[in-house]
Design an enzyme around this catalytic site. Sequence first.
Site, PDB file in Angstrom:
ATOM      1  N   THR A  13      52.514  48.709  69.892  1.00  0.00           N
ATOM      2  CA  THR A  13      52.703  47.260  69.971  1.00  0.00           C
ATOM      3  C   THR A  13      53.822  46.854  69.025  1.00  0.00           C
ATOM      4  OG1 THR A  13      51.048  46.747  68.263  1.00  0.00           O
ATOM      5  CG2 THR A  13      50.279  46.907  70.547  1.00  0.00           C
ATOM      6  N   GLY A  15      57.051  47.074  69.783  1.00  0.00           N
ATOM      7  CA  GLY A  15      57.891  48.267  69.873  1.00  0.00           C
ATOM      8  C   GLY A  15      59.346  48.019  70.191  1.00  0.00           C
ATOM      9  N   THR A  16      59.834  46.805  70.001  1.00  0.00           N
ATOM     10  CA  THR A  16      61.202  46.499  70.413  1.00  0.00           C
ATOM     11  C   THR A  16      62.233  46.675  69.316  1.00  0.00           C
ATOM     12  OG1 THR A  16      60.895  44.143  69.912  1.00  0.00           O
ATOM     13  CG2 THR A  16      60.421  44.861  72.166  1.00  0.00           C
ATOM     14  N   SER A  17      61.795  46.821  68.068  1.00  0.00           N
ATOM     15  CA  SER A  17      62.755  46.980  66.974  1.00  0.00           C
ATOM     16  C   SER A  17      62.063  47.626  65.783  1.00  0.00           C
ATOM     17  CB  SER A  17      63.346  45.619  66.556  1.00  0.00           C
ATOM     18  OG  SER A  17      62.339  44.785  65.999  1.00  0.00           O
ATOM     19  N   ILE A  19      60.287  49.609  62.906  1.00  0.00           N
ATOM     20  CA  ILE A  19      59.354  50.729  62.854  1.00  0.00           C
ATOM     21  C   ILE A  19      58.749  51.009  64.225  1.00  0.00           C
ATOM     22  CG2 ILE A  19      57.120  51.463  61.919  1.00  0.00           C
ATOM     23  CD1 ILE A  19      57.906  49.944  59.318  1.00  0.00           C
ATOM     24  N   SER A 138      50.457  47.955  54.835  1.00  0.00           N
ATOM     25  CA  SER A 138      51.610  47.696  53.972  1.00  0.00           C
ATOM     26  C   SER A 138      51.233  48.024  52.534  1.00  0.00           C
ATOM     27  CB  SER A 138      52.013  46.212  54.063  1.00  0.00           C
ATOM     28  OG  SER A 138      52.936  45.866  53.050  1.00  0.00           O
ATOM     29  N   TYR A 151      50.409  37.011  54.068  1.00  0.00           N
ATOM     30  CA  TYR A 151      50.729  38.293  54.707  1.00  0.00           C
ATOM     31  C   TYR A 151      49.950  39.427  54.048  1.00  0.00           C
ATOM     32  CZ  TYR A 151      53.513  42.414  55.989  1.00  0.00           C
ATOM     33  OH  TYR A 151      53.914  43.654  56.432  1.00  0.00           O
TER      34      TYR A 151
END
Length: 250
Positions: A13, A15-17, A19, A138, A151
Amino acid sequence: MMKKLEGKVALVTGGTSGIGLATAKRFVAEGAYVFITGRRQTELDAAVKAIGENITGVQSDASKMEDLDRLFATIEQEKGHLDVIFANAGGGELVPLGAITEEHFDKTFNTNVKGLLFTVQKALPLLPEGASIILNASTTTTMGTPAFSVYSATKAAVRSFARNWTLDLKERQIRVNAISPGVVPTPGYNLMGLSDEQVQDFVATEAKNIPLGRVGTPDEIAKAVVFLACDDSSFVNGIELFVDGGMAQI
């Protein structure tokens, strides 16, 4: 030579840029067929074209239940099952305490916590025994960061999910692990509200606090995700794997 994910079906998910895209590329290179998601069709199409083979892009917003239902219906129709999930979609913005709005809170939690939870839950019927789930957390799960409390709280929740779901899924021998990247410049840094110059200043400052003396790359995180996805990590379960150059370890 046998590839690490030969014959596997994987979902990445976001997945376009960054990592996510780097991981999708690694998964395909290791023999997997990969589904990627993204909210914007133009970027999704570009990512699919960049990978070139054994890849399907599905427009999807992780925080929208109807999008997730359509995503898993597509995977079921095309492949019938899912061996690996990298729940990577997420993001955040820098907002200090005193300026946090309900909109900021809801937006961050809806994607990073609610979206991740229901991505995994709705995928369960497609997962065979022995599947691997990797959650993107993270270093903020253990380190404080100015103006990043919302976050950071979402990523602490993600770490908690890995521990608890490891127990929930133990009868099915499904492994659940969290990966916690350190400072890894991606397009997401600009989405946090930082200019290119601010990103460069931030990276230069943070590199001084990393024992390796540099920041990471998306591909370095992707290689660690491959490890957690494949049989090399067959006895690794419930962990938080820090890929941070040592930043959160000292």
